[in-house]
Design an enzyme around this catalytic site. Structure first.
Site, PDB file in Angstrom:
ATOM      1  N   HIS A   1       0.829  -1.212   0.000  1.00 20.74           N
ATOM      2  CA  HIS A   1       0.000   0.000   0.000  1.00 20.74           C
ATOM      3  C   HIS A   1       0.859   1.256   0.000  1.00 20.74           C
ATOM      4  O   HIS A   1       1.816   1.394   0.759  1.00 20.74           O
ATOM      5  CB  HIS A   1      -1.018   0.001   1.143  1.00 20.74           C
ATOM      6  CG  HIS A   1      -0.471   0.002   2.528  1.00 20.74           C
ATOM      7  ND1 HIS A   1      -0.112   1.168   3.181  1.00 20.74           N
ATOM      8  CD2 HIS A   1      -0.246  -0.996   3.410  1.00 20.74           C
ATOM      9  CE1 HIS A   1       0.295   0.880   4.412  1.00 20.74           C
ATOM     10  NE2 HIS A   1       0.243  -0.425   4.573  1.00 20.74           N
TER      11      HIS A   1
ATOM     12  N   GLU B   1      -4.902   1.853   2.542  1.00 23.89           N
ATOM     13  CA  GLU B   1      -4.998   0.676   3.400  1.00 23.89           C
ATOM     14  C   GLU B   1      -5.121   1.081   4.871  1.00 23.89           C
ATOM     15  O   GLU B   1      -5.850   0.445   5.639  1.00 23.89           O
ATOM     16  CB  GLU B   1      -3.756  -0.211   3.216  1.00 23.89           C
ATOM     17  CG  GLU B   1      -3.823  -1.540   3.954  1.00 23.89           C
ATOM     18  CD  GLU B   1      -3.309  -1.494   5.382  1.00 23.89           C
ATOM     19  OE1 GLU B   1      -3.551  -2.467   6.128  1.00 23.89           O
ATOM     20  OE2 GLU B   1      -2.674  -0.486   5.775  1.00 23.89           O
TER      21      GLU B   1
ATOM     22  N   HIS C   1       3.593   2.747  12.742  1.00 21.26           N
ATOM     23  CA  HIS C   1       2.716   3.898  12.948  1.00 21.26           C
ATOM     24  C   HIS C   1       3.330   4.970  13.851  1.00 21.26           C
ATOM     25  O   HIS C   1       2.611   5.796  14.421  1.00 21.26           O
ATOM     26  CB  HIS C   1       1.356   3.481  13.527  1.00 21.26           C
ATOM     27  CG  HIS C   1       0.564   2.588  12.642  1.00 21.26           C
ATOM     28  ND1 HIS C   1      -0.651   2.049  13.027  1.00 21.26           N
ATOM     29  CD2 HIS C   1       0.785   2.131  11.381  1.00 21.26           C
ATOM     30  CE1 HIS C   1      -1.140   1.304  12.050  1.00 21.26           C
ATOM     31  NE2 HIS C   1      -0.267   1.334  11.040  1.00 21.26           N
TER      32      HIS C   1
END
Length: 471
Positions: A282, A328, A426
């Site tokens: 992605h 995504e 993240h």
């Protein structure tokens, strides 16, 4: 290369290996040599990470990444390259978040970040007492009387004794995704969630959250707190349950979706041009780092699969596509749209492989396949053992290729070593310097090898009314 070929010939003369196995071994060795000695994936990742940077859906970075990927795929000399339109949600973080813990005689700043999709606090922020819970199930034990007017602090950690760290992540990510929705039902004014991270550090990790069908007026702000911050807050609450937490966030959800694109390139098959095999990752990323592991690595590895095939003068039987999916992270719109269009156009997809687990040393693959196809996969393990690739197991593939699942389609996911992945996932340290060039290139060659084998031997026909084999 010459020594390996001579060894294979010697083994063949002893009837240890078949002629086809020798051919396959030489072909895999060629892919690894090309990737390790003259690869492009690391240079591509450098450009994607350092020249473009964060690529959250709907952002300027995502737009730049789409154009960059299209130009780079065209430069490989593929038979087709195109952009597939897809509408995506748009969310912005805004100015940096601020938070502190306030006790009787102390005030301590702690690192937080808004969860993707959260609403903002009021401009002055919110201050409230905190109630610590160990996940969604624990929340229900307290009830509205103890929760109303407070900030709910979800402090269930990733389970450290699970060797497969994705299992540890899956065991507690529900508190991040649904924590605000559930806490709001009991009158909470906000949510802070322990970062999905096995390491103790000061880096908060963002990620998608959802309010479900909760009305706008009932929605509450949601943030992640670093693991060190979570430990400190828990310690202070044990000393004084009246400890307060201040939270200020400036994020924004846009009401309307915005246009974006999947980026697709194809080598048309020489024998079965209307049967498609997909490899992808992605293109979008979260906004704190530059998304090098998640999922810049998967993007450039997937691009490299087609480049390596071209460099090796390999002409596939099936049409091989690289698909760089958009959105995504906070919607899966790209994967859903690609599968929708494929179905509308009557395209037959027989195999799809995704890389979305970081750019660390490849260990093997997971498969969503029936018994016949998994047996075929297991027969290829000796071909991968010279590269220390041993992990071939059932269970899971990739989020973006998941919508392509139909009877007879084999799905797969590259599985790198996962022990350090959630240190970066993240967070602001998901950056180019965290990716090892050799590990990235080994992953690209490993993916190319699997695509080659499925292209050479095909996918075994599905047995009607037979359920896929499960782990």
């Amino acid at each position: 290369m010459k020594r390996i070929y001579l060894l294979l010939v010697a083994l063949l003369s002893l009837n240890v290996l078949s002629a086809q196995t020798v051919k396959d071994s030489v072909q895999l060795r060629n892919f690894y040599d090309l990737s390790l000695l003259d690869g492009q994936s690391y240079e591509w990742l450098d450009a994607l990470s350092n020249e473009i940077g964060p690529r959250l859906s709907g952002s300027t970075g995502a737009e730049k990444a789409v154009q960059w990927a299209k130009e780079e795929l065209e430069g490989i000399g593929l038979d087709k390259v195109w952009l597939q339109p897809v509408m995506v949600p748009k969310w912005e973080r805004g100015a940096p978040e601020k938070a502190f813990i306030e006790g009787v005689d102390t005030k301590v700043d702690v690192p937080i970040c808004a969860l993707g999709g959260s609403i903002a606090t009021k401009p002055s922020g919110i201050t409230a007492e905190v109630i610590e819970v160990q996940g969604l199930d624990d929340l229900a034990k307290y009830g509205e009387d103890r929760i109303k007017g407070k900030i709910v602090f979800y402090n269930r950690p990733m389970q450290a004794d699970l060797i497969q760290t994705f299992n540890a992540y899956g065991g507690c990510v529900d508190q991040r995704y649904s924590g605000a929705k559930e806490a709001a039902k009991y009158g909470a004014v906000g949510v802070i969630v322990r970062s999905m991270n096995l390491r103790m550090d000061d880096l908060p990790h963002t990620g998608a959250m959802s309010y479900g069908d909760l009305p706008n007026e009932q929605r509450i702000p949601a943030a992640a707190i670093s693991t060190n911050g979570a430990a400190l807050l828990s310690k202070m609450l044990k000393k004084d349950e009246k400890t307060q937490f201040y939270l200020k966030m400036n994020c924004k959800n846009y009401e309307e979706d915005v246009p974006s694109f999947n980026v697709i390139g194809e080598i048309t098959g020489s024998e079965k041009p209307n049967e498609f095999m997909v490899v992808g990752g992605h293109l979008d990323s979260w906004d704190l780092g530059d998304g090098s592991h998640d999922d810049g690595a998967g993007v450039v590895q997937s691009m490299e699969v087609l480049r390596l095939m071209k460099a090796a003068n390999y002409k596939p039987k099936h049409s091989i596509r690289v698909v760089l999916f958009m959105n995504e992270e906070n919607g899966l719109r790209g994967g859903t749209e690609y599968a929708k269009v494929a179905k509308e156009e009557g395209e037959k997809h027989v195999f799809a492989l995704e890389s979305d687990a970081g750019g660390f040393t490849p260990r093997g693959f997971s498969f969503d396949a029936d018994a016949a196809n998994f047996a075929q996969v297991q027969s290829w393990i000796p071909l991968f053992k010279p590269y220390l690739i041993h992990f071939f197991e059932l269970g899971g593939s990739g989020a973006d290729v998941g919508p392509l699942k139909e009877e007879g389609t084999v799905l797969a996911g590259l599985r790198p070593d996962s022990q350090r992945y959630f240190d970066h996932h993240h967070a602001s340290n998901d950056t180019f310097d965290a990716v090892n060039k050799r590990e990235l290139e080994l992953g690209a060659a490993t993916m190319t090898s699997l695509v080659y084998l499925f292209d050479t031997y095909g996918v075994k026909p599905a047995i009607p009314n037979r359920q896929p084999l499960k782990k």
